[in-house]
Design a protein around this motif. Sequence first.
Motif, PDB file in Angstrom:
ATOM      1  N   PRO A  85       0.818  -1.228   0.000  1.00  0.00           N
ATOM      2  CA  PRO A  85       0.000   0.000   0.000  1.00  0.00           C
ATOM      3  C   PRO A  85       0.844   1.267   0.000  1.00  0.00           C
ATOM      4  O   PRO A  85       0.963   1.947   1.017  1.00  0.00           O
ATOM      5  N   PRO A 103      -8.564  -2.448  -5.804  1.00  0.00           N
ATOM      6  CA  PRO A 103      -8.060  -1.973  -4.508  1.00  0.00           C
ATOM      7  C   PRO A 103      -8.753  -2.675  -3.340  1.00  0.00           C
ATOM      8  O   PRO A 103      -9.982  -2.679  -3.264  1.00  0.00           O
ATOM      9  N   CYS A 105      -9.684  -3.061   0.745  1.00  0.00           N
ATOM     10  CA  CYS A 105      -9.920  -2.105   1.827  1.00  0.00           C
ATOM     11  C   CYS A 105     -10.389  -2.843   3.061  1.00  0.00           C
ATOM     12  O   CYS A 105     -11.278  -3.700   2.990  1.00  0.00           O
ATOM     13  N   TYR A 110      -7.819   4.096   8.651  1.00  0.00           N
ATOM     14  CA  TYR A 110      -6.556   4.184   7.921  1.00  0.00           C
ATOM     15  C   TYR A 110      -6.706   3.655   6.499  1.00  0.00           C
ATOM     16  O   TYR A 110      -6.268   4.267   5.532  1.00  0.00           O
ATOM     17  N   SER A 111      -7.338   2.489   6.376  1.00  0.00           N
ATOM     18  CA  SER A 111      -7.534   1.882   5.061  1.00  0.00           C
ATOM     19  C   SER A 111      -8.432   2.745   4.195  1.00  0.00           C
ATOM     20  O   SER A 111      -8.187   2.933   3.004  1.00  0.00           O
ATOM     21  N   ALA A 112      -9.490   3.303   4.781  1.00  0.00           N
ATOM     22  CA  ALA A 112     -10.397   4.170   4.035  1.00  0.00           C
ATOM     23  C   ALA A 112      -9.663   5.418   3.545  1.00  0.00           C
ATOM     24  O   ALA A 112      -9.894   5.893   2.431  1.00  0.00           O
ATOM     25  N   SER A 114      -6.494   5.573   2.793  1.00  0.00           N
ATOM     26  CA  SER A 114      -5.627   5.166   1.692  1.00  0.00           C
ATOM     27  C   SER A 114      -6.405   5.070   0.384  1.00  0.00           C
ATOM     28  O   SER A 114      -5.925   5.483  -0.672  1.00  0.00           O
ATOM     29  N   VAL A 115      -7.611   4.514   0.458  1.00  0.00           N
ATOM     30  CA  VAL A 115      -8.452   4.412  -0.732  1.00  0.00           C
ATOM     31  C   VAL A 115      -8.838   5.793  -1.231  1.00  0.00           C
ATOM     32  O   VAL A 115      -8.845   6.067  -2.442  1.00  0.00           O
ATOM     33  N   ILE A 169     -14.144  -1.245  -5.153  1.00  0.00           N
ATOM     34  CA  ILE A 169     -13.289  -1.516  -3.996  1.00  0.00           C
ATOM     35  C   ILE A 169     -13.621  -2.880  -3.389  1.00  0.00           C
ATOM     36  O   ILE A 169     -14.791  -3.211  -3.174  1.00  0.00           O
ATOM     37  N   VAL A 171     -13.791  -4.940  -0.319  1.00  0.00           N
ATOM     38  CA  VAL A 171     -13.803  -4.787   1.137  1.00  0.00           C
ATOM     39  C   VAL A 171     -13.613  -6.154   1.791  1.00  0.00           C
ATOM     40  O   VAL A 171     -14.391  -7.075   1.541  1.00  0.00           O
ATOM     41  N   SER A 172     -12.586  -6.272   2.595  1.00  0.00           N
ATOM     42  CA  SER A 172     -12.299  -7.540   3.273  1.00  0.00           C
ATOM     43  C   SER A 172     -13.307  -7.775   4.384  1.00  0.00           C
ATOM     44  O   SER A 172     -13.704  -6.842   5.088  1.00  0.00           O
TER      45      SER A 172
END
Length: 204
Positions: A85, A103, A105, A110-112, A114-115, A169, A171-172
């Motif tokens: 990332p 991508p 997420c 933090y992840s949001a 970055s996206v 996106i 999303v995990s």
Amino acid sequence: LIETEGFQLLSQVNLDEHTKQSEFGDNFWVLEGDPTISEFEANIAHAFSNYGSKGFVKHYGLISYLMQVMTEVLGFDVIMIDCSPSNSALNKAAALSCDYILPPCMASLYSAGSVAGLLSSVLPGDDGWLGLHDKITRRWCEDDGEPKAEIAGLREWLLPSSPPVLLPILVSNYPMGLKSDSMKCEPIPGARRRRGGAQPPSLA
């Protein structure tokens, strides 16, 4: 090296300890990463800064070239590249060598963030990754996407003439934090494969 060593350069995943066979058969192979790949970062960054010079095409086009060779020699249907990332030259070269960008997420601030950065500053704009792809394409390709005569000998090293398409996106649904009895690692219902549905192509 790919032509001579072939699948010996790759590894299979989820091998059974007894049969030594993968649950995916011969349909899923992994080329393991190595921390020393970061040594290419400076050269690739310099090459992108001088994309108009023929002598730097092989530097930023290396990943694109390797993907083409693996496709032709090993017969892969799909090649996926897992990038770190970061807005690095190495990640840029990888992303611009692909047909799609997917991508991931996590459900975290933090992840949001970055996206959000990827969508607002990394990809778009004249100075973004997609803007750079457009400049490189206009410099080395004709209107029909074919390489210009002066670069025809480096056809295999050029980036794809079309920019990568940004997919929705991913999303995990893996939980974060300490594991507890109330925390279940189950697939999202809508993501379960339907019976009788088409099977995906081989992955590498």
